[in-house]
Design an enzyme around this catalytic site. Structure first.
Site, mmCIF file in Angstrom:
data_model
loop_
_atom_site.group_PDB
_atom_site.id
_atom_site.type_symbol
_atom_site.label_atom_id
_atom_site.label_comp_id
_atom_site.label_asym_id
_atom_site.label_seq_id
_atom_site.Cartn_x
_atom_site.Cartn_y
_atom_site.Cartn_z
ATOM 1 N N TYR A 106 0.798 -1.229 0.000
ATOM 2 C CA TYR A 106 0.000 0.000 0.000
ATOM 3 C C TYR A 106 0.830 1.277 0.000
ATOM 4 O O TYR A 106 0.592 2.168 -0.810
ATOM 5 C CB TYR A 106 -1.011 0.037 1.160
ATOM 6 C CG TYR A 106 -1.958 1.221 1.053
ATOM 7 C CD1 TYR A 106 -2.995 1.212 0.123
ATOM 8 C CD2 TYR A 106 -1.776 2.349 1.837
ATOM 9 C CE1 TYR A 106 -3.828 2.317 -0.016
ATOM 10 C CE2 TYR A 106 -2.603 3.446 1.705
ATOM 11 C CZ TYR A 106 -3.627 3.433 0.778
ATOM 12 O OH TYR A 106 -4.440 4.524 0.634
ATOM 13 N N TYR A 132 9.724 -11.716 0.245
ATOM 14 C CA TYR A 132 8.528 -12.159 -0.485
ATOM 15 C C TYR A 132 8.106 -11.053 -1.448
ATOM 16 O O TYR A 132 7.607 -10.018 -1.021
ATOM 17 C CB TYR A 132 7.427 -12.499 0.522
ATOM 18 C CG TYR A 132 6.119 -12.963 -0.049
ATOM 19 C CD1 TYR A 132 5.968 -13.338 -1.385
ATOM 20 C CD2 TYR A 132 4.992 -13.044 0.768
ATOM 21 C CE1 TYR A 132 4.755 -13.765 -1.887
ATOM 22 C CE2 TYR A 132 3.767 -13.478 0.273
ATOM 23 C CZ TYR A 132 3.656 -13.831 -1.053
ATOM 24 O OH TYR A 132 2.449 -14.256 -1.553
ATOM 25 N N ARG A 137 -0.107 -8.352 -5.218
ATOM 26 C CA ARG A 137 -0.725 -8.052 -3.922
ATOM 27 C C ARG A 137 -0.275 -6.705 -3.357
ATOM 28 O O ARG A 137 -1.029 -6.044 -2.645
ATOM 29 C CB ARG A 137 -0.359 -9.153 -2.911
ATOM 30 C CG ARG A 137 -0.958 -10.506 -3.198
ATOM 31 C CD ARG A 137 -2.313 -10.650 -2.544
ATOM 32 N NE ARG A 137 -2.853 -11.997 -2.727
ATOM 33 C CZ ARG A 137 -3.996 -12.403 -2.205
ATOM 34 N NH1 ARG A 137 -4.720 -11.594 -1.450
ATOM 35 N NH2 ARG A 137 -4.436 -13.624 -2.417
ATOM 36 N N ILE A 202 6.883 -22.173 -2.490
ATOM 37 C CA ILE A 202 5.948 -21.982 -1.382
ATOM 38 C C ILE A 202 4.579 -22.030 -2.030
ATOM 39 O O ILE A 202 4.181 -21.121 -2.746
ATOM 40 C CB ILE A 202 6.212 -20.670 -0.627
ATOM 41 C CG1 ILE A 202 7.594 -20.738 0.047
ATOM 42 C CG2 ILE A 202 5.124 -20.430 0.420
ATOM 43 C CD1 ILE A 202 7.988 -19.481 0.806
#
Length: 290
Positions: A106, A132, A137, A202
């Site tokens: 964000y 990550y 996202r 993952i």
């Protein structure tokens, strides 16, 4: 610790609460099926809707259930550096083997801000850190040059690469060499990423077919490419099905259909639409999972 099939495990809920029994049972199943490590409180674990005490409890239950049979890589990333440090310190205190830290979302820091964020966390804790990178996202891409800078920090040891961009993956591996393990963050890229020199995944799909995902990773690592490729294509339709709707809605619905957890989410996530649910059911049937 940072190789093979690592499951980004779901967080089962029952009547609005964390279902510790179902969670422990899932972890025992993963250990038997050959999963290499467990990631609690990742995206698939609905970490964004867990309260602090719940977040820590999910990590603690994972550690206790695994009982050192497989490593626990705790998701403790946030979009504020101090919050990330706080949660990562707590995960270390609980006994997590490593921490998975999503790029701050964000607020969209610069590459220099990203570097300083991860450096500050790495200096505050002793456990290994997995970067990550998931632009879909976070609205932010951690560039290979930034990864290379971070790879010089002793306890930054791996990156979960979820851009889906094999050119970027290749550049990360070229720049970092053996200083950092590169792990797929998208099931459909696991096989090609490992051929480029990555070490595993993952995985979301491993929640429902852990043995196959573990076998594909092991075969690829062993150079048995034809056998690994066959599993890659076998899993192709299921990999896509896990993203018919926003993750983790499909995977939790699948596990509920398989009788392993209750079909329960936290708002703003909700149950699947009927057309997509029917499609998922047909796919699971085709794999003889239900």
């Amino acid at each position: 610790m940072f190789k093979g099939s690592i499951v980004a495990i779901v967080t089962p809920f029952k009547n609005g609460k964390f279902d510790e029994k179902a969670y422990g049972d899932l972890i025992q199943w993963h250990i038997k099926e050959g999963t290499s490590a467990i990631v609690p409180c990742g995206t698939t674990g609905e970490s964004a809707t867990l309260e602090y005490d719940e977040h820590y409890r999910v990590i603690q239950v994972a550690i206790e259930a695994a009982n050192k049979k497989v490593p626990i890589i705790a998701g403790t990333g946030a979009n504020a550096t101090e919050e990330t440090i706080k949660m990562t310190k707590e995960a270390q205190k609980l006994g997590a083997d490593a921490s998975l830290l999503v790029c701050p979302y964000y607020n969209k820091p610069t590459q220099e801000g990203l570097y300083r964020h991860y450096k500050a966390v790495a200096e505050a804790v002793d456990i290994p850190i997995v970067l990550y990178n998931v632009p879909g996202r976070t609205a932010l891409n951690m560039l290979p040059q930034t990864v290379a800078r971070l790879a010089e920090i002793k306890n930054i040891v791996a990156i979960k690469e979820a851009t889906g961009d094999m050119k970027q993956v290749s550049e990360v591996i070229r720049l970092c060499g053996d200083k950092i393990a590169v792990i797929s963050g998208d099931d459909f890229t696991t096989f090609p990423l490992m051929l480029l020199g990555g070490s595993g995944v993952i995985s979301v799909t491993a929640n429902v077919m852990p043995k196959d995902m573990a076998q594909m990773c092991a075969l690829t690592a062993a150079g048995k490419i034809d056998e690994a490729r066959a599993i890659h294509y076998k899993l192709d339709i299921l990999n896509a099905a896990m993203f018919i709707e926003t993750n983790p809605i499909p995977v939790k619905t699948a596990l509920a259909m398989m009788g392993m957890i209750a079909e329960e989410f936290r708002l703003p996530l909700c149950e699947m639409s009927k057309p997509n649910r029917d499609k998922l059911k047909d796919i699971l049937s085709s794999y003889k999972l239900i």
